[in-house]
Scaffold this active site. Structure first.
Site, PDB file in Angstrom:
ATOM      1  N   ASP A   9       2.623  -4.533   5.721  1.00  9.22           N
ATOM      2  CA  ASP A   9       3.083  -4.069   7.021  1.00  9.22           C
ATOM      3  C   ASP A   9       4.450  -3.409   6.815  1.00  9.22           C
ATOM      4  O   ASP A   9       5.109  -3.621   5.792  1.00  9.22           O
ATOM      5  CB  ASP A   9       3.193  -5.270   7.970  1.00  9.22           C
ATOM      6  CG  ASP A   9       3.799  -4.904   9.305  1.00  9.22           C
ATOM      7  OD1 ASP A   9       3.334  -3.933   9.925  1.00  9.22           O
ATOM      8  OD2 ASP A   9       4.747  -5.590   9.723  1.00  9.22           O
ATOM      9  N   LEU A  10       4.898  -2.620   7.791  1.00  5.10           N
ATOM     10  CA  LEU A  10       6.183  -1.937   7.659  1.00  5.10           C
ATOM     11  C   LEU A  10       7.282  -2.638   8.456  1.00  5.10           C
ATOM     12  O   LEU A  10       8.147  -3.287   7.888  1.00  5.10           O
ATOM     13  CB  LEU A  10       6.050  -0.473   8.106  1.00  5.10           C
ATOM     14  CG  LEU A  10       7.302   0.390   7.932  1.00  5.10           C
ATOM     15  CD1 LEU A  10       7.687   0.532   6.467  1.00  5.10           C
ATOM     16  CD2 LEU A  10       7.094   1.776   8.557  1.00  5.10           C
ATOM     17  N   ASP A  11       7.236  -2.523   9.770  1.00  5.75           N
ATOM     18  CA  ASP A  11       8.298  -3.067  10.614  1.00  5.75           C
ATOM     19  C   ASP A  11       8.312  -4.590  10.570  1.00  5.75           C
ATOM     20  O   ASP A  11       7.305  -5.237  10.855  1.00  5.75           O
ATOM     21  CB  ASP A  11       8.118  -2.603  12.063  1.00  5.75           C
ATOM     22  CG  ASP A  11       8.287  -1.102  12.204  1.00  5.75           C
ATOM     23  OD1 ASP A  11       9.427  -0.648  12.178  1.00  5.75           O
ATOM     24  OD2 ASP A  11       7.264  -0.395  12.326  1.00  5.75           O
ATOM     25  N   THR A 106       0.606   0.244   8.830  1.00  2.04           N
ATOM     26  CA  THR A 106       1.457   0.016   9.989  1.00  2.04           C
ATOM     27  C   THR A 106       0.754   0.368  11.292  1.00  2.04           C
ATOM     28  O   THR A 106      -0.146   1.213  11.314  1.00  2.04           O
ATOM     29  CB  THR A 106       2.752   0.838   9.872  1.00  2.04           C
ATOM     30  OG1 THR A 106       3.555   0.652  11.034  1.00  2.04           O
ATOM     31  CG2 THR A 106       2.456   2.319   9.696  1.00  2.04           C
ATOM     32  N   SER A 107       1.208  -0.261  12.369  1.00  2.00           N
ATOM     33  CA  SER A 107       0.723   0.093  13.704  1.00  2.00           C
ATOM     34  C   SER A 107       1.478   1.284  14.273  1.00  2.00           C
ATOM     35  O   SER A 107       1.114   1.795  15.330  1.00  2.00           O
ATOM     36  CB  SER A 107       0.874  -1.108  14.651  1.00  2.00           C
ATOM     37  OG  SER A 107       0.046  -2.169  14.259  1.00  2.00           O
ATOM     38  N   LYS A 138      -4.385  -3.304  14.809  1.00  5.52           N
ATOM     39  CA  LYS A 138      -4.165  -4.746  14.693  1.00  5.52           C
ATOM     40  C   LYS A 138      -4.140  -5.351  16.100  1.00  5.52           C
ATOM     41  O   LYS A 138      -3.615  -4.734  17.013  1.00  5.52           O
ATOM     42  CB  LYS A 138      -2.836  -5.016  13.989  1.00  5.52           C
ATOM     43  CG  LYS A 138      -2.706  -4.390  12.609  1.00  5.52           C
ATOM     44  CD  LYS A 138      -1.284  -4.534  12.058  1.00  5.52           C
ATOM     45  CE  LYS A 138      -1.080  -3.774  10.773  1.00  5.52           C
ATOM     46  NZ  LYS A 138       0.286  -3.881  10.226  1.00  5.52           N
ATOM     47  N   ASP A 163       4.393  -9.985   9.016  1.00  7.12           N
ATOM     48  CA  ASP A 163       5.323 -10.863   9.730  1.00  7.12           C
ATOM     49  C   ASP A 163       4.862 -11.208  11.138  1.00  7.12           C
ATOM     50  O   ASP A 163       5.324 -12.191  11.711  1.00  7.12           O
ATOM     51  CB  ASP A 163       6.698 -10.197   9.831  1.00  7.12           C
ATOM     52  CG  ASP A 163       6.704  -9.035  10.810  1.00  7.12           C
ATOM     53  OD1 ASP A 163       7.482  -9.074  11.785  1.00  7.12           O
ATOM     54  OD2 ASP A 163       5.930  -8.082  10.618  1.00  7.12           O
TER      55      ASP A 163
END
Length: 218
Positions: A9-11, A106-107, A138, A163
């Site tokens: 994931d990114l953020d 990522t979303s 997601k 996360d």
């Protein structure tokens, strides 16, 4: 823990963008006479359009599209305060040194995700999955299944690093091994994942035979 590929994931996982995300969505909530905390409690890990549909159930698709584009512009242009998460840069460089397959899943949309990735100074992933590439985001399994497919690996041999609750559920639904990092202690998904760590610092990766990689935390 062993895997053949890594799906990040990114953020909140690789990039600390919390102040930017909460600033944009709090301002959006206030502009729509909504409680900012209620909005913030919902949005994390989800596509922006999913959140907009949730909070604007009477809006038509044209109106939702306008809302999305305006919010996307704000989030893509506001990168002040965005940094790499502790340990993220060292971990990704280590994976590149080992030739390990890894992707960002990522979303976020392309403009938002690429702006934050660049601001954080992270290396370029082999595969970069964004909201535009999946019809179901997601917590559905589609993003991580697509990430594994683009790495040309079975999902069950990949490790998802996440996360947020929505992302953890997505990784589990995809059949991946799942590592939770920076996750709130009260997330119910933590009881289902394979591994829970406070962060990426101290995560060591070693190459093994037949394309496998082993992980340990020190």
């Amino acid at each position: 823990m062993r895997c053949k590929g890594f799906l990040f994931d990114l953020d909140g996982t690789l990039v600390n963008s919390l102040v930017v995300v909460e600033r944009a969505w709090s301002n959006w909530a206030l502009a729509h006479d909504l409680d900012p905390q209620v909005v913030l409690d919902f949005i994390h890990g989800k596509q922006a359009i999913t959140s907009l549909r949730h909070f604007l159930p009477q809006a038509d698709e044209a109106s939702l599209r306008q809302e999305f584009l305006a919010l996307e512009k704000v989030e893509a242009e506001d990168t002040d305060g965005i940094t790499a998460m502790p340990g993220a840069l060292a971990l990704l460089n280590r994976l590149d040194d080992l030739g390990a397959p890894w992707a960002i899943v990522t979303s976020g949309s392309v403009p938002v995700a690429h702006a934050r990735h660049a601001q954080a100074g992270l290396p370029r992933p082999q595969v970069f999955i964004t909201a535009e590439q999946v019809s179901r985001g997601k917590p559905e399994p589609d993003p991580y299944l697509l990430g594994a497919e683009h790495l040309q690996l079975p999902a069950e041999s990949c490790l998802v690093v996440e996360d947020a609750g929505a992302g953890l559920r997505s990784g589990l639904a995809a059949g991946c091994r799942v590592l939770a990092v920076h996750a709130p202690a009260d997330l119910p998904e933590l009881a289902q994942v394979d591994w829970v760590l406070p962060g990426l610092t101290g995560l060591q990766i070693q190459a093994e035979a037949d394309g496998w990689f082993s992980l340990r935390h020190v």
